[in-house]
Design a protein around this motif. Structure first.
Motif, short mmCIF file in Angstrom:
data_model
loop_
_atom_site.label_atom_id
_atom_site.label_comp_id
_atom_site.label_asym_id
_atom_site.label_seq_id
_atom_site.Cartn_x
_atom_site.Cartn_y
_atom_site.Cartn_z
N THR A 1 26.69 -20.65 24.98
CA THR A 1 27.66 -19.59 24.95
C THR A 1 28.64 -19.83 26.08
O THR A 1 28.27 -20.34 27.12
N ASP A 2 29.87 -19.50 25.83
CA ASP A 2 30.92 -19.76 26.79
C ASP A 2 31.50 -18.43 27.25
O ASP A 2 32.13 -17.73 26.49
N LEU A 3 31.23 -18.09 28.51
CA LEU A 3 31.74 -16.83 29.06
C LEU A 3 32.75 -17.21 30.13
O LEU A 3 32.38 -17.39 31.27
N GLY A 4 34.00 -17.39 29.73
CA GLY A 4 34.95 -17.89 30.72
C GLY A 4 34.47 -19.26 31.16
O GLY A 4 34.24 -20.14 30.33
N HIS A 5 34.24 -19.40 32.45
CA HIS A 5 33.80 -20.71 32.94
C HIS A 5 32.29 -20.81 33.12
O HIS A 5 31.82 -21.74 33.76
N ILE A 6 31.53 -19.88 32.55
CA ILE A 6 30.07 -20.02 32.64
C ILE A 6 29.57 -20.48 31.29
O ILE A 6 29.76 -19.80 30.28
N GLN A 7 28.95 -21.62 31.25
CA GLN A 7 28.36 -22.07 30.00
C GLN A 7 26.85 -22.03 30.15
O GLN A 7 26.29 -22.64 31.06
N VAL A 8 26.20 -21.27 29.27
CA VAL A 8 24.74 -21.16 29.30
C VAL A 8 24.20 -21.95 28.13
O VAL A 8 24.66 -21.81 27.00
N SER A 9 23.22 -22.81 28.40
CA SER A 9 22.60 -23.59 27.34
C SER A 9 21.12 -23.30 27.32
O SER A 9 20.47 -23.32 28.37
N VAL A 10 20.58 -23.05 26.13
CA VAL A 10 19.16 -22.74 25.99
C VAL A 10 18.54 -23.70 24.98
O VAL A 10 19.14 -23.99 23.94
N SER A 11 17.35 -24.15 25.30
CA SER A 11 16.62 -25.02 24.38
C SER A 11 15.15 -24.70 24.47
O SER A 11 14.64 -24.33 25.52
N THR A 12 14.45 -24.82 23.34
CA THR A 12 12.99 -24.80 23.38
C THR A 12 12.50 -26.15 22.86
O THR A 12 11.42 -26.25 22.27
N ALA A 13 13.34 -27.17 23.05
CA ALA A 13 13.02 -28.54 22.61
C ALA A 13 12.63 -28.57 21.14
O ALA A 13 11.71 -29.29 20.73
N GLY A 14 13.31 -27.76 20.34
CA GLY A 14 13.10 -27.79 18.89
C GLY A 14 11.92 -26.98 18.40
O GLY A 14 11.65 -26.91 17.21
N ARG A 15 11.22 -26.27 19.32
CA ARG A 15 9.98 -25.61 18.89
C ARG A 15 10.22 -24.30 18.17
O ARG A 15 9.48 -23.95 17.26
N THR A 16 11.25 -23.55 18.57
CA THR A 16 11.51 -22.28 17.91
C THR A 16 12.98 -21.88 18.04
O THR A 16 13.35 -21.13 18.95
N LEU B 1 13.97 -18.18 18.54
CA LEU B 1 13.78 -17.65 19.90
C LEU B 1 14.85 -18.21 20.84
O LEU B 1 15.37 -17.49 21.70
N THR B 2 15.20 -19.47 20.64
CA THR B 2 16.26 -20.10 21.44
C THR B 2 17.53 -19.26 21.37
O THR B 2 18.15 -18.93 22.37
N ARG B 3 17.88 -18.92 20.14
CA ARG B 3 19.10 -18.16 19.90
C ARG B 3 19.02 -16.77 20.55
O ARG B 3 19.98 -16.29 21.16
N TRP B 4 17.84 -16.12 20.44
CA TRP B 4 17.66 -14.78 20.98
C TRP B 4 17.75 -14.78 22.50
O TRP B 4 18.38 -13.92 23.11
N ILE B 5 17.11 -15.78 23.13
CA ILE B 5 17.16 -15.89 24.60
C ILE B 5 18.61 -16.07 25.03
O ILE B 5 19.09 -15.43 25.96
N ARG B 6 19.35 -16.97 24.31
CA ARG B 6 20.76 -17.19 24.63
C ARG B 6 21.56 -15.88 24.56
O ARG B 6 22.34 -15.58 25.45
N ASP B 7 21.33 -15.10 23.50
CA ASP B 7 22.08 -13.85 23.34
C ASP B 7 21.77 -12.86 24.46
O ASP B 7 22.65 -12.16 24.96
#
Ligand SMILES: C[C@@]1(CC(=O)O)c2cc3[nH]c(cc4nc(cc5[nH]c(cc(n2)[C@H]1CCC(=O)O)[C@@](C)(CC(=O)O)[C@@H]5CCC(=O)O)C(CC(=O)O)=C4CCC(=O)O)c(CCC(=O)O)c3CC(=O)O
Ligand SMILES: NC(=O)C1=CN([C@@H]2O[C@H](COP(=O)(O)OP(=O)(O)OC[C@H]3O[C@@H](n4cnc5c(N)ncnc54)[C@H](O)[C@@H]3O)[C@@H](O)[C@H]2O)C=CC1
Length: 222
Positions: A131-146, A149-155
């Protein structure tokens, strides 16, 4: 193994190194245009890659206009090995394991980095939720496991960070420039002291100037 059953490209269960790829003008080839291949093509075009999509069909059909308007070239046919020539990035998204394995093998031979959308342990990289919030980019991964949940944590992280942090990045970046312009080292415990001292709450309350005063004092600029 008989030649009709291509060996998997590689198997890695390590989490991998998260990076921000700069792909402006680089050739990216996406094979397979179901909803995942279409999403990958648009993600790659969004960061400036020169995207070619190879797939007999595009689904949903309604995405064709958007693909074309983003400058993506669509070859309406089945994949051929020559498609990956000159590519920096290749995506295997046909959902057909024999075709996806061939795409990965050809990409490796062509020196391209490959993503297998159905298997985080194959290929050279997997996608993370960003997700791109101005100049903060947050990246979330569960290494393909779920991925769900990856998407929910990111949100959740995005919702938390959208409150105050984008303004804090601007403020901190400006004051960092001030330190540099003064010929001062930027490594300083004042950054953390200001954060512990409540500059985020001040910015959240709309008092950016008060936060600036506090930050500059902690950094001995005042
Ligand atoms: C390995 C990887 C592919 C890669 O590396 O390219 C992969 C693989 C698979 N995804 C599957 C399913 C779903 N994927 C999503 C969503 C996203 N998936 C993404 C990444 C990745 N997905 C990589 C690992 C990321 C990680 O570490 O978690 C995101 C983050 C980024 C993106 O794709 O753009 C994006 C969020 C986009 C956003 O919101 O921004 C949802 C939810 C939804 O769509 O709402 C579902 C359904 C719910 C569920 O399954 O959890 C399936 C089963 C397919 C099937 O059974 O048919 C596989 C294959 C398998 O697991 O076998
Ligand atoms: N990464 C992610 O977020 C997700 C990954 N997946 C996985 O991604 C894969 C693809 O999923 P969908 O897009 O839903 O599949 P899909 O079946 O809708 O699309 C596949 C596309 O590949 C094309 N295709 C088939 N054979 C081809 C060939 N020889 N050459 C070129 N194109 C060919 C088809 O015409 C079709 O457009 C599946 O393996 C699925 O498990 C699914 C959901 C989410």
């Amino acid at each position: 193994m008989p030649p009709s059953a291509p060996a998997p490209h590689r198997t890695s269960t390590r989490p991998g190194l998260t990076v921000a790829l700069h792909l402006d003008g680089r050739r990216a080839v996406v094979v397979g245009a179901g909803h995942v291949g279409v999403r990958r093509a648009l993600q790659l075009a969004e960061v400036g890659a020169d995207v070619t999509l190879v797939s007999p069909e595009v689904w949903p059909r309604s995405s064709i206009d958007e693909l074309l308007s983003q400058g993506i070239t669509w070859f309406a046919r089945e994949y051929e090995p020559a498609d990956v020539e000159g590519a920096t990035i290749v995506v295997a998204a046909t959902g057909r394991s024999d075709v996806d394995a061939a795409v990965l093998r050809d990409a490796a031979a062509a020196g391209a980095m490959a993503n297998h959308v159905a298997d985080a342990t194959a290929g050279d990289f997997s996608l993370v939720a960003t997700t791109d919030l101005g100049h903060i980019q947050v990246s979330v991964s569960t290494a393909g496991r779920t991925p769900a949940l990856t998407r929910w944590i990111r949100d959740r992280l995005a919702a938390e960070l959208s409150d105050g942090y984008p303004a804090l990045v601007e403020l901190f970046a400006e004051v960092r420039e001030e330190l540099r312009a003064a010929g001062r080292p930027t490594r300083h415990r004042g950054w953390e002291d200001a954060l512990s001292g409540g500059v985020l709450d001040q910015v959240r309350a709309g008092d950016v100037e008060g936060a600036r005063v506090q930050l500059r004092r902690h950094l001995e600029l005042a």
